[in-house]
Design a protein around this motif. Structure first.
Motif, PDB file in Angstrom:
ATOM      1  N   HIS A  96      31.551  34.032  -2.248  1.00 44.54           N
ATOM      2  CA  HIS A  96      32.915  33.314  -1.982  1.00 44.54           C
ATOM      3  C   HIS A  96      32.617  32.686  -0.679  1.00 44.54           C
ATOM      4  CE1 HIS A  96      34.400  36.286  -4.353  1.00 44.54           C
ATOM      5  NE2 HIS A  96      34.116  37.572  -3.703  1.00 44.54           N
ATOM      6  N   VAL A  97      31.494  32.002  -0.130  1.00 43.40           N
ATOM      7  CA  VAL A  97      31.229  31.003   0.839  1.00 43.40           C
ATOM      8  C   VAL A  97      32.063  31.254   2.003  1.00 43.40           C
ATOM      9  CG1 VAL A  97      30.705  28.816   1.049  1.00 43.40           C
ATOM     10  CG2 VAL A  97      30.781  29.740  -1.159  1.00 43.40           C
ATOM     11  N   PRO A  98      31.723  32.301   2.879  1.00 43.85           N
ATOM     12  CA  PRO A  98      32.235  32.493   4.020  1.00 43.85           C
ATOM     13  C   PRO A  98      32.056  30.990   5.065  1.00 43.85           C
ATOM     14  CG  PRO A  98      30.730  34.527   3.820  1.00 43.85           C
ATOM     15  CD  PRO A  98      30.541  33.580   2.604  1.00 43.85           C
ATOM     16  N   VAL A  99      33.126  30.763   5.753  1.00 45.56           N
ATOM     17  CA  VAL A  99      33.006  29.444   6.408  1.00 45.56           C
ATOM     18  C   VAL A  99      31.949  29.494   7.313  1.00 45.56           C
ATOM     19  CG1 VAL A  99      34.656  30.380   8.203  1.00 45.56           C
ATOM     20  CG2 VAL A  99      34.425  27.720   7.345  1.00 45.56           C
ATOM     21  N   GLU A 100      31.718  30.678   8.038  1.00 39.92           N
ATOM     22  CA  GLU A 100      30.480  30.852   9.033  1.00 39.92           C
ATOM     23  C   GLU A 100      29.093  30.468   8.298  1.00 39.92           C
ATOM     24  OE1 GLU A 100      34.014  33.156   9.849  1.00 39.92           O
ATOM     25  OE2 GLU A 100      32.531  33.082   7.995  1.00 39.92           O
ATOM     26  N   THR A 101      28.731  30.710   7.077  1.00 45.05           N
ATOM     27  CA  THR A 101      27.501  30.627   6.295  1.00 45.05           C
ATOM     28  C   THR A 101      27.588  29.200   6.162  1.00 45.05           C
ATOM     29  OG1 THR A 101      27.627  32.680   5.394  1.00 45.05           O
ATOM     30  CG2 THR A 101      26.073  31.117   4.281  1.00 45.05           C
ATOM     31  N   ALA A 102      28.747  28.320   5.841  1.00 42.70           N
ATOM     32  CA  ALA A 102      28.746  27.098   5.515  1.00 42.70           C
ATOM     33  C   ALA A 102      28.493  26.111   6.425  1.00 42.70           C
ATOM     34  CB  ALA A 102      30.016  26.612   4.839  1.00 42.70           C
ATOM     35  N   ARG A 103      29.002  26.691   7.364  1.00 39.00           N
ATOM     36  CA  ARG A 103      28.548  25.876   8.889  1.00 39.00           C
ATOM     37  C   ARG A 103      27.247  26.063   9.177  1.00 39.00           C
ATOM     38  NH1 ARG A 103      34.183  28.230  11.573  1.00 39.00           N
ATOM     39  NH2 ARG A 103      35.635  26.659  11.061  1.00 39.00           N
ATOM     40  N   ALA A 104      26.493  27.199   9.161  1.00 35.30           N
ATOM     41  CA  ALA A 104      25.254  27.519   9.577  1.00 35.30           C
ATOM     42  C   ALA A 104      24.409  26.725   8.668  1.00 35.30           C
ATOM     43  CB  ALA A 104      25.123  28.831   9.424  1.00 35.30           C
ATOM     44  N   ALA A 105      24.678  26.489   7.395  1.00 38.64           N
ATOM     45  CA  ALA A 105      23.857  25.752   6.590  1.00 38.64           C
ATOM     46  C   ALA A 105      23.867  24.373   6.720  1.00 38.64           C
ATOM     47  CB  ALA A 105      24.547  25.900   5.043  1.00 38.64           C
ATOM     48  N   ARG A 106      25.198  23.891   7.164  1.00 39.17           N
ATOM     49  CA  ARG A 106      25.261  22.272   7.262  1.00 39.17           C
ATOM     50  C   ARG A 106      24.604  21.916   8.682  1.00 39.17           C
ATOM     51  NH1 ARG A 106      30.975  23.066   5.698  1.00 39.17           N
ATOM     52  NH2 ARG A 106      31.549  23.339   8.086  1.00 39.17           N
ATOM     53  N   ASP A 107      24.403  22.893   9.698  1.00 34.46           N
ATOM     54  CA  ASP A 107      23.738  22.596  10.887  1.00 34.46           C
ATOM     55  C   ASP A 107      22.488  22.571  10.584  1.00 34.46           C
ATOM     56  OD1 ASP A 107      25.874  22.513  12.209  1.00 34.46           O
ATOM     57  OD2 ASP A 107      26.023  24.713  13.031  1.00 34.46           O
ATOM     58  N   TYR A 108      21.719  23.527   9.652  1.00 33.94           N
ATOM     59  CA  TYR A 108      20.396  23.309   9.415  1.00 33.94           C
ATOM     60  C   TYR A 108      20.034  22.283   8.837  1.00 33.94           C
ATOM     61  CZ  TYR A 108      16.062  25.123   7.290  1.00 33.94           C
ATOM     62  OH  TYR A 108      14.724  25.040   6.858  1.00 33.94           O
ATOM     63  N   ALA A 109      21.061  21.868   7.628  1.00 31.45           N
ATOM     64  CA  ALA A 109      20.581  20.690   7.056  1.00 31.45           C
ATOM     65  C   ALA A 109      20.490  19.550   8.201  1.00 31.45           C
ATOM     66  CB  ALA A 109      21.630  20.354   5.813  1.00 31.45           C
ATOM     67  N   ALA A 110      21.264  19.340   9.198  1.00 28.67           N
ATOM     68  CA  ALA A 110      21.256  18.047  10.035  1.00 28.67           C
ATOM     69  C   ALA A 110      20.041  18.371  10.769  1.00 28.67           C
ATOM     70  CB  ALA A 110      22.279  18.349  10.825  1.00 28.67           C
ATOM     71  N   ARG A 111      19.756  19.537  11.301  1.00 26.57           N
ATOM     72  CA  ARG A 111      18.727  19.988  12.161  1.00 26.57           C
ATOM     73  C   ARG A 111      17.300  19.363  11.526  1.00 26.57           C
ATOM     74  NH1 ARG A 111      19.963  24.500  13.339  1.00 26.57           N
ATOM     75  NH2 ARG A 111      18.703  25.735  11.996  1.00 26.57           N
ATOM     76  N   VAL A 112      17.219  19.663  10.302  1.00 28.95           N
ATOM     77  CA  VAL A 112      15.777  19.393   9.738  1.00 28.95           C
ATOM     78  C   VAL A 112      15.846  17.771   8.925  1.00 28.95           C
ATOM     79  CG1 VAL A 112      15.335  21.764   9.113  1.00 28.95           C
ATOM     80  CG2 VAL A 112      16.332  20.365   7.449  1.00 28.95           C
ATOM     81  N   GLY A 113      16.983  17.282   9.154  1.00 21.17           N
ATOM     82  CA  GLY A 113      17.256  15.837   8.790  1.00 21.17           C
ATOM     83  C   GLY A 113      16.940  16.012   7.007  1.00 21.17           C
ATOM     84  N   ALA A 114      17.733  16.862   6.433  1.00 18.00           N
ATOM     85  CA  ALA A 114      17.592  16.893   4.924  1.00 18.00           C
ATOM     86  C   ALA A 114      18.538  15.774   4.426  1.00 18.00           C
ATOM     87  CB  ALA A 114      18.360  18.082   4.541  1.00 18.00           C
ATOM     88  N   ASP A 115      18.057  15.118   3.444  1.00 18.56           N
ATOM     89  CA  ASP A 115      18.891  13.944   2.645  1.00 18.56           C
ATOM     90  C   ASP A 115      19.277  14.436   1.318  1.00 18.56           C
ATOM     91  OD1 ASP A 115      16.461  13.704   1.544  1.00 18.56           O
ATOM     92  OD2 ASP A 115      16.067  11.815   2.054  1.00 18.56           O
TER      93      ASP A 115
END
Length: 352
Positions: free
Chosen positions: A68-87
């Motif tokens: 059900h994708v909790p919004v907190e998990t979604a935010r953590a994943a977006r932050d992680y993607a930005a932190r590692v420079g994912a494209d």
């Protein structure tokens, strides 16, 4: 013949045993150089193997996807993607992992490559869902539609039979509601009927022999078609109920769909007779609602909401929420018959 509108969704499908080997090439086609691999915690090992296969193209693994994708998990994943420079994001797993990838894409526009290991079909849709404060909200946005989907039946060989069955019936629900959708059209209806037929053929064979690669391929083929239906037309009462049950009570997603489907079909039986005939025909039975129930029962799937965590006192809570902003449905959504539906699903009664 009635007029209709059909919008083909963009996307690329790579299908077949061993097709995971094409993943590096598919990432290259996207012009990506730093991919994060997403998974649930139990599939972390698979995600790490996949990242190792990608070598320098892997930016890291985020293995925290949940239902059900909790919004907190979604935010953590977006932050992680930005932190590692994912494209690019690679989602390996079922609907929970695909949903997390969509949540990342929704705000960042990061392209997704989906590698399904279940039969949920959500990888073929531009539909996303986020749960916040116990309420699951869904929406449509082309940014979340995976750019490429790799269907490799060998990856589903380790999927336990109970999960295979409920995930497949979850996909059938997409196609069933697509057949009586407000915006249904002949092209989508062809995919819907064929998708139901493929899963109705494949699931009993998977139960009989989980190592049957051809049966697993039939399951993925059906999931692809049923997911494409979900991506092209609107859904109705069944999906509204399942979103409410899942988001509010945190019930397991695929099991909830499996249990509710026969009762939603029974509710709409008289209001959508042509669709019901096509569903029944694809299931190889004479009644859509009873056919869906019997497929679940003969495959060992759960049949009652009370057996997956719902309490009797939750019925009125779910009823009140489901009546708020109801989805379009071929039969009017009314309190008394809807309560009867929920009671039957709670008890696990076979539709009349």
């Amino acid at each position: 013949m009635e007029s209709f509108v059909y919008n083909g969704l963009p996307g690329r499908v790579v299908f077949g045993a061993g097709s995971l080997a094409q993943l590096p090439r598919e990432i290259e086609r996207l012009g990506a150089t730093r991919a994060i691999v997403l998974s649930t915690p139990p599939q972390r090992a698979d995600a790490e193997v996949l990242a190792k296969r990608l070598g320098d193209r892997a930016a890291g693994v985020f293995a925290e996807a949940v239902m059900h994708v909790p919004v907190e998990t979604a935010r953590a994943a977006r932050d992680y993607a930005a932190r590692v420079g994912a494209d690019c994001a690679i989602a390996i797993g079922g609907g929970s992992t695909t949903g997390l990838g969509k949540a990342i894409a929704l705000e960042s526009g990061l392209p997704i490559v989906a590698v399904p290991t279940t039969y949920a079909g959500s990888e073929m849709t531009p539909i996303y869902g986020l749960t916040e404060a116990g309420v699951k909200k869904t929406g449509r946005d082309l940014r979340v539609l995976p750019k490429t989907v790799i269907y490799d039946p060998e990856l589903t060989l380790s999927l336990p039979v109970p999960m295979s069955v409920t995930s497949g019936i979850n996909a059938i629900a997409h196609a069933a509601e697509g057949l009586y959708a407000q915006d249904a059209n002949p092209i989508v209806s062809l995919m819907a009927e064929e998708g139901i037929r493929a899963l109705a053929d494949g699931l009993p064979r998977i139960v009989a022999d989980p190592a049957d690669v051809d049966a697993r391929a039939r399951g993925l083929y059906g999931a692809w078609l049923c997911g494409a239906v979900l991506g092209n037309v609107g859904m109705a009462l069944h999906h509204k109920l399942c979103h409410t049950l899942g988001g509010t009570l945190n019930l397991p997603h695929a099991e909830t769909h499996t249990i509710v489907l026969p009762h939603a079909l029974a509710y709409n039986r008289d209001a959508a007779p042509a669709a019901m005939r096509r569903i029944a025909n694809a299931l190889g039975t004479d009644d859509a609602a009873r056919g869906a129930y019997d497929l679940a029962a003969s495959s060992g799937a759960p049949l009652a909401l009370k057996d997956i965590g719902m309490r009797e006192g939750d019925i009125d809570t779910v009823l009140d929420l489901a009546l708020q902003n109801p989805y379009w449905n071929p039969r009017p959504v009314e309190r008394a018959p809807l309560r009867a539906l929920l009671e039957a699903a709670y008890e696990g009664r076979r539709p009349d």
